[in-house]
Write a protein that holds these residues in place. Sequence first.
Motif, mmCIF file in Angstrom:
data_model
loop_
_atom_site.group_PDB
_atom_site.id
_atom_site.type_symbol
_atom_site.label_atom_id
_atom_site.label_comp_id
_atom_site.label_asym_id
_atom_site.label_seq_id
_atom_site.Cartn_x
_atom_site.Cartn_y
_atom_site.Cartn_z
ATOM 1 N N GLY A 257 0.816 -1.204 0.000
ATOM 2 C CA GLY A 257 0.000 0.000 0.000
ATOM 3 C C GLY A 257 0.854 1.259 0.000
ATOM 4 N N SER A 258 0.211 2.389 0.178
ATOM 5 C CA SER A 258 0.921 3.668 0.153
ATOM 6 C C SER A 258 0.681 4.474 1.419
ATOM 7 N N TRP A 259 0.360 3.766 2.485
ATOM 8 C CA TRP A 259 0.065 4.444 3.749
ATOM 9 C C TRP A 259 1.347 4.980 4.381
ATOM 10 N N GLU A 260 1.219 6.142 5.039
ATOM 11 C CA GLU A 260 2.381 6.774 5.677
ATOM 12 C C GLU A 260 2.897 5.931 6.843
ATOM 13 N N LEU A 261 4.224 5.893 6.986
ATOM 14 C CA LEU A 261 4.832 5.274 8.156
ATOM 15 C C LEU A 261 4.610 6.166 9.377
ATOM 16 N N PRO A 262 4.748 5.622 10.592
ATOM 17 C CA PRO A 262 4.664 6.477 11.788
ATOM 18 C C PRO A 262 5.605 7.666 11.654
ATOM 19 N N ASP A 263 5.081 8.853 11.915
ATOM 20 C CA ASP A 263 5.857 10.077 11.729
ATOM 21 C C ASP A 263 6.980 10.159 12.760
ATOM 22 N N PRO A 264 8.234 10.316 12.319
ATOM 23 C CA PRO A 264 9.355 10.388 13.270
ATOM 24 C C PRO A 264 9.237 11.543 14.249
ATOM 25 N N LYS A 265 8.589 12.626 13.839
ATOM 26 C CA LYS A 265 8.432 13.777 14.739
ATOM 27 C C LYS A 265 7.460 13.448 15.871
ATOM 28 N N LEU A 266 6.414 12.692 15.560
ATOM 29 C CA LEU A 266 5.476 12.277 16.606
ATOM 30 C C LEU A 266 6.134 11.277 17.555
ATOM 31 N N LEU A 267 6.926 10.364 16.993
ATOM 32 C CA LEU A 267 7.650 9.414 17.843
ATOM 33 C C LEU A 267 8.661 10.128 18.734
ATOM 34 N N GLN A 268 9.226 11.227 18.227
ATOM 35 C CA GLN A 268 10.176 11.998 19.041
ATOM 36 C C GLN A 268 9.466 12.646 20.225
ATOM 37 N N ILE A 269 8.262 13.153 20.005
ATOM 38 C CA ILE A 269 7.491 13.729 21.109
ATOM 39 C C ILE A 269 7.213 12.664 22.160
ATOM 40 N N HIS A 270 6.786 11.483 21.701
ATOM 41 C CA HIS A 270 6.514 10.373 22.613
ATOM 42 C C HIS A 270 7.770 10.010 23.405
ATOM 43 N N ALA A 271 8.922 9.964 22.720
ATOM 44 C CA ALA A 271 10.177 9.609 23.382
ATOM 45 C C ALA A 271 10.591 10.673 24.394
ATOM 46 N N CYS A 272 10.412 11.942 24.058
ATOM 47 C CA CYS A 272 10.753 13.033 24.985
ATOM 48 C C CYS A 272 9.958 12.914 26.279
ATOM 49 N N ILE A 273 8.665 12.650 26.154
ATOM 50 C CA ILE A 273 7.819 12.545 27.341
ATOM 51 C C ILE A 273 8.198 11.313 28.152
ATOM 52 N N GLY A 274 8.474 10.191 27.468
ATOM 53 C CA GLY A 274 8.894 8.990 28.182
ATOM 54 C C GLY A 274 10.181 9.204 28.954
ATOM 55 N N ASN A 275 11.157 9.845 28.319
ATOM 56 C CA ASN A 275 12.428 10.125 28.994
ATOM 57 C C ASN A 275 12.219 11.045 30.196
ATOM 58 N N PHE A 276 11.386 12.077 30.030
ATOM 59 C CA PHE A 276 11.165 13.010 31.140
ATOM 60 C C PHE A 276 10.467 12.325 32.308
ATOM 61 N N LEU A 277 9.425 11.540 32.022
ATOM 62 C CA LEU A 277 8.692 10.875 33.099
ATOM 63 C C LEU A 277 9.606 10.037 33.975
ATOM 64 N N HIS A 278 10.621 9.424 33.354
ATOM 65 C CA HIS A 278 11.495 8.544 34.113
ATOM 66 C C HIS A 278 12.681 9.273 34.741
ATOM 67 N N MET A 279 13.269 10.226 34.045
ATOM 68 C CA MET A 279 14.396 10.935 34.652
ATOM 69 C C MET A 279 13.948 11.807 35.820
ATOM 70 N N SER A 280 12.701 12.258 35.784
ATOM 71 C CA SER A 280 12.197 13.145 36.834
ATOM 72 C C SER A 280 11.518 12.392 37.972
ATOM 73 N N GLY A 281 11.214 11.110 37.756
ATOM 74 C CA GLY A 281 10.465 10.364 38.752
ATOM 75 C C GLY A 281 8.972 10.598 38.685
ATOM 76 N N GLN A 282 8.508 11.381 37.694
ATOM 77 C CA GLN A 282 7.093 11.692 37.590
ATOM 78 C C GLN A 282 6.251 10.493 37.159
ATOM 79 N N ALA A 283 6.856 9.499 36.499
ATOM 80 C CA ALA A 283 6.089 8.338 36.052
ATOM 81 C C ALA A 283 5.402 7.654 37.239
ATOM 82 N N GLU A 284 6.150 7.428 38.295
ATOM 83 C CA GLU A 284 5.600 6.761 39.478
ATOM 84 C C GLU A 284 4.575 7.645 40.177
#
Length: 391
Positions: A257-284
Amino acid sequence: MSPSSRKKLDQRLNSYAPLEPTDKTKDFLRDFSKVLPPDGKKNLMEDVSGCTDDEKLRQLVQSIKDGLLIPMKAQGGKTPVEVTPSPLSDIEDSIENLKSLNIEPISRNSQSQLRHHCLQRDGNKCLATGQYSHSHAHPKNAITTHLEAAHVIPFALGSFQADNSEAVNRHAKIWVNLMRYFPVLRSISFTSEQINSEKNVLMLDSQLHTEFGQFRLIFEATGVTNQYRIKTFPDTATGPIRNLPRNRLVNFRVHKGSWELPDPKLLQIHACIGNFLHMSGQAEIIDKVLKDFEDCGGLAPSGSTNIEALLAVSGLSLLPSHSNETPKSHKSAENSRPLEEQGRLSGLSLPPSNIEETSNLQKSPEKQRPTENQRRPRPKFLDTENKPWGC
């Protein structure tokens, strides 16, 4: 962020006077600035500089927390109605401008078609493990699993009641926060109406979907087009990740098909939030807050109950926002009471309501939560590295 801007941010935060030892306002803002993209860092620095007193800094942190982090993480459960307003006056203009666009809520009506498209694109395979969908065509003797469509920007952030002014206002506040600290959303013209698009969805094993949705598994770009390194954290469930590639590297490509792959910019936002939640202790901390929301049946339908109130009642107010707050030592007897009793004593009404429909994530296995006396501050994971399974 330039050295001079970083120095200016540090000077402002160093002048901040914590209300008590558990006041993590400075740490929160420093850690948040570390993970943001350059244009997001600049906006955060402007916001911090615009807070003319310590009370406004605390309000800024609470606004980011319950107007961005909790909505991103609160999938599949009860979510708060109130969002702490930003202390910055010009943010209100941005909220009104976004509301004027009359953005329509998304629905699940197109979910089946979206899933079909993404299955075709991803070759009926999990993008993390390469395992095939159990219920679709696959090679003989192939390892199969149950696949789910995982949203990068959560489905819940596009689902709201268009005829409910409070819901519309809450939706606008969340997206103003998102676009302020991740301005790339504007540059790619991504709004909540596009959450149900192929570029925001990847097919994952159902258990990995849970870890991804809770930001315990993220995809970090390697610099090679459509190649990512899967990063996990100390609280990631070990069972679901045992089938990840040993080097944790994955390559995305369109199989059909011709469907778009997951956008790297959106994945970067997801990764930024994941990293922050864990480095800050906010996840728990946020997991505990959301669990308490579930335990007490949600929030008042009028919106009169806000996160700050529940944090105070539950003894989790790590980011106090009132200068006359009672020191923790004076609250020990009160916090030892059950949550429901504390709510009655404080006059807090917490009837079961406002359960928002969100994504089809599986719930993580129930964990026994520590008591208040057992809880310790979560250590910071400033540079958690991926290691091949079994190493």
